[in-house]
Enzyme design. Sequence first.
Site, PDB file in Angstrom:
ATOM      1  CE  LYS A  16      -7.750 -11.984   3.433  1.00  0.00           C
ATOM      2  NZ  LYS A  16      -7.202 -11.193   2.541  1.00  0.00           N
ATOM      3  NE  ARG A  92      -2.164 -14.318   5.708  1.00  0.00           N
ATOM      4  CZ  ARG A  92      -3.023 -12.977   6.250  1.00  0.00           C
ATOM      5  NH1 ARG A  92      -3.891 -13.389   6.845  1.00  0.00           N
ATOM      6  NH2 ARG A  92      -3.076 -12.096   5.287  1.00  0.00           N
ATOM      7  NE  ARG A 126      -5.983  -1.847   3.019  1.00  0.00           N
ATOM      8  CZ  ARG A 126      -5.964  -3.223   2.707  1.00  0.00           C
ATOM      9  NH1 ARG A 126      -7.124  -4.040   3.389  1.00  0.00           N
ATOM     10  NH2 ARG A 126      -4.381  -3.968   3.421  1.00  0.00           N
TER      11      ARG A 126
HETATM   12  P1  AP5 Z   1      -4.585  -9.125   7.460  1.00  0.00           P
HETATM   13  O1  AP5 Z   1      -5.058  -8.044   7.403  1.00  0.00           O
HETATM   14  O2  AP5 Z   1      -5.546 -10.108   7.412  1.00  0.00           O
HETATM   15  O3  AP5 Z   1      -4.207  -8.565   5.471  1.00  0.00           O
HETATM   16  P2  AP5 Z   1      -4.708  -9.749   3.719  1.00  0.00           P
HETATM   17  O4  AP5 Z   1      -5.193 -10.927   4.511  1.00  0.00           O
HETATM   18  O5  AP5 Z   1      -3.597  -8.736   3.641  1.00  0.00           O
HETATM   19  O6  AP5 Z   1      -5.931  -9.051   3.492  1.00  0.00           O
HETATM   20  P3  AP5 Z   1      -6.089  -7.075   3.719  1.00  0.00           P
HETATM   21  O7  AP5 Z   1      -6.835  -6.789   5.260  1.00  0.00           O
HETATM   22  O8  AP5 Z   1      -5.041  -6.447   2.821  1.00  0.00           O
HETATM   23  O9  AP5 Z   1      -7.260  -7.550   2.858  1.00  0.00           O
HETATM   24  P4  AP5 Z   1      -9.100  -7.296   2.273  1.00  0.00           P
HETATM   25  O10 AP5 Z   1      -8.634  -8.865   1.632  1.00  0.00           O
HETATM   26  O11 AP5 Z   1      -9.150  -7.750   3.479  1.00  0.00           O
HETATM   27  O12 AP5 Z   1      -9.184  -6.642   1.365  1.00  0.00           O
HETATM   28  P5  AP5 Z   1     -10.036  -5.170   1.687  1.00  0.00           P
HETATM   29  O13 AP5 Z   1     -11.369  -6.093   1.989  1.00  0.00           O
HETATM   30  O14 AP5 Z   1      -9.020  -4.544   2.798  1.00  0.00           O
HETATM   31  O15 AP5 Z   1      -3.081  -9.315   7.447  1.00  0.00           O
HETATM   32  C1  AP5 Z   1      -1.901  -8.648   7.703  1.00  0.00           C
HETATM   33  C2  AP5 Z   1      -0.575  -9.527   8.360  1.00  0.00           C
HETATM   34  O16 AP5 Z   1      -0.789  -9.918   9.874  1.00  0.00           O
HETATM   35  C3  AP5 Z   1      -0.286 -10.840   7.346  1.00  0.00           C
HETATM   36  O17 AP5 Z   1       0.583 -10.068   6.213  1.00  0.00           O
HETATM   37  C4  AP5 Z   1       0.058 -11.238   8.363  1.00  0.00           C
HETATM   38  O18 AP5 Z   1       1.512 -10.762   9.167  1.00  0.00           O
HETATM   39  C5  AP5 Z   1      -0.363 -11.217  10.086  1.00  0.00           C
HETATM   40  N1  AP5 Z   1      -1.429 -12.372  10.175  1.00  0.00           N
HETATM   41  C6  AP5 Z   1      -2.565 -12.269   9.906  1.00  0.00           C
HETATM   42  N2  AP5 Z   1      -3.509 -13.513   9.652  1.00  0.00           N
HETATM   43  C7  AP5 Z   1      -1.960 -14.469   9.755  1.00  0.00           C
HETATM   44  C8  AP5 Z   1      -2.670 -15.725   9.697  1.00  0.00           C
HETATM   45  N3  AP5 Z   1      -3.297 -16.185   9.843  1.00  0.00           N
HETATM   46  N4  AP5 Z   1      -0.803 -16.233   9.981  1.00  0.00           N
HETATM   47  C9  AP5 Z   1       0.270 -15.626  10.006  1.00  0.00           C
HETATM   48  N5  AP5 Z   1      -0.060 -14.067  10.364  1.00  0.00           N
HETATM   49  C10 AP5 Z   1      -0.758 -13.579  10.114  1.00  0.00           C
HETATM   50  O19 AP5 Z   1      -9.902  -4.431   0.704  1.00  0.00           O
HETATM   51  C11 AP5 Z   1      -8.929  -4.105   0.240  1.00  0.00           C
HETATM   52  C12 AP5 Z   1      -9.454  -2.283  -0.425  1.00  0.00           C
HETATM   53  O20 AP5 Z   1      -9.562  -2.517  -1.961  1.00  0.00           O
HETATM   54  C13 AP5 Z   1      -9.694  -1.078   0.360  1.00  0.00           C
HETATM   55  O21 AP5 Z   1      -9.339   0.156  -0.361  1.00  0.00           O
HETATM   56  C14 AP5 Z   1     -11.083  -1.401  -0.068  1.00  0.00           C
HETATM   57  O22 AP5 Z   1     -12.131  -0.447  -0.132  1.00  0.00           O
HETATM   58  C15 AP5 Z   1     -11.744  -1.803  -1.779  1.00  0.00           C
HETATM   59  N6  AP5 Z   1     -11.881  -2.993  -2.552  1.00  0.00           N
HETATM   60  C16 AP5 Z   1     -12.643  -3.609  -1.641  1.00  0.00           C
HETATM   61  N7  AP5 Z   1     -13.782  -4.911  -2.265  1.00  0.00           N
HETATM   62  C17 AP5 Z   1     -13.587  -4.059  -3.467  1.00  0.00           C
HETATM   63  C18 AP5 Z   1     -13.999  -4.298  -4.574  1.00  0.00           C
HETATM   64  N8  AP5 Z   1     -14.418  -5.715  -5.059  1.00  0.00           N
HETATM   65  N9  AP5 Z   1     -13.437  -3.173  -5.869  1.00  0.00           N
HETATM   66  C19 AP5 Z   1     -12.861  -2.429  -5.899  1.00  0.00           C
HETATM   67  N10 AP5 Z   1     -12.329  -1.909  -4.273  1.00  0.00           N
HETATM   68  C20 AP5 Z   1     -12.788  -2.996  -3.326  1.00  0.00           C
END
Ligand code: AP5
Length: 215
Positions: A16, A92, A126
């Site tokens: 995302k 969420r 990551r």
């Molecule tokens: P948040 O920061 O939103 O984390 P998340 O949803 O768990 O998402 P991520 O940032 O971990 O992953 P992403 O989907 O953005 O993937 P990314 O592009 O980084 O939330 C963190 C915390 O905050 C929650 O646990 C909660 O506690 C709180 N929170 C947030 N919003 C909330 C809400 N609405 N309500 C309540 N609490 C809330 O990619 C991941 C990795 O994969 C990177 O290393 C990237 O380089 C790699 N990658 C990306 N795409 C690809 C691909 N196509 N192929 C290979 N590798 C890839």
Amino acid sequence: MSDPHVLILGAPGAGKGTQSARIADEFGVEHVTTGDALRANKDMDISDMDFEYDTPREYMEAGDLVPDAVVNAIVEEALSSADGYVLDGYPRNLEQAEELEGMTELDVVLHLDVSRDELVDRLTGRRVCDDCGTNYHVEFDQPETEGVCDECGGDLVQREDDQPESVKNRLDVFDENTQPVIDHYGDHDGFVSIDGDRAPDAVWADVRDAIDAHN
Ligand code: AP5
């Protein structure tokens, strides 16, 4: 063409943040992300709200959801000043989805669909720049010099919630709370589910086409 209102949904690690940065750049919209907003305010005092913990930090490090009242206020404030946006990390749960319906209208709802094994590999591998927040991956997206950010020279660190125990909990919290949100938006006119198990450029081609088609 007006600035698009885009919601991006998907499990932790689905990409995302990676795709949202491209959307913001290509379509000139704001990237509204609750994860980054909360990380910047991890030690905000929420003791007067009578929740289990006094700051967001404890919820986030365990991989649990921060209470709705805190997150709803962050999103309402951010959307009130944005013409177009890509909203990442919210809603969420179904209660947050109901709140969002009172705040704005969505043009496009993107769902990045990725298998659980791939999500675990992406999250535990990551690395994030502790200065500018750029994402890397130990295998899929390495910096030129190990441990150093290509963009700003900052140190690359592992997010506290990317430790294996937190990752497992985040994925379980997603299955229980956020999967029903995706099912809920399945009826939206602008809903598009994208195979996110492919390389970032292949995913991006579909993301861009979906926004062009619904804007
Ligand atoms: P948040 O920061 O939103 O984390 P998340 O949803 O768990 O998402 P991520 O940032 O971990 O992953 P992403 O989907 O953005 O993937 P990314 O592009 O980084 O939330 C963190 C915390 O905050 C929650 O646990 C909660 O506690 C709180 N929170 C947030 N919003 C909330 C809400 N609405 N309500 C309540 N609490 C809330 O990619 C991941 C990795 O994969 C990177 O290393 C990237 O380089 C790699 N990658 C990306 N795409 C690809 C691909 N196509 N192929 C290979 N590798 C890839």
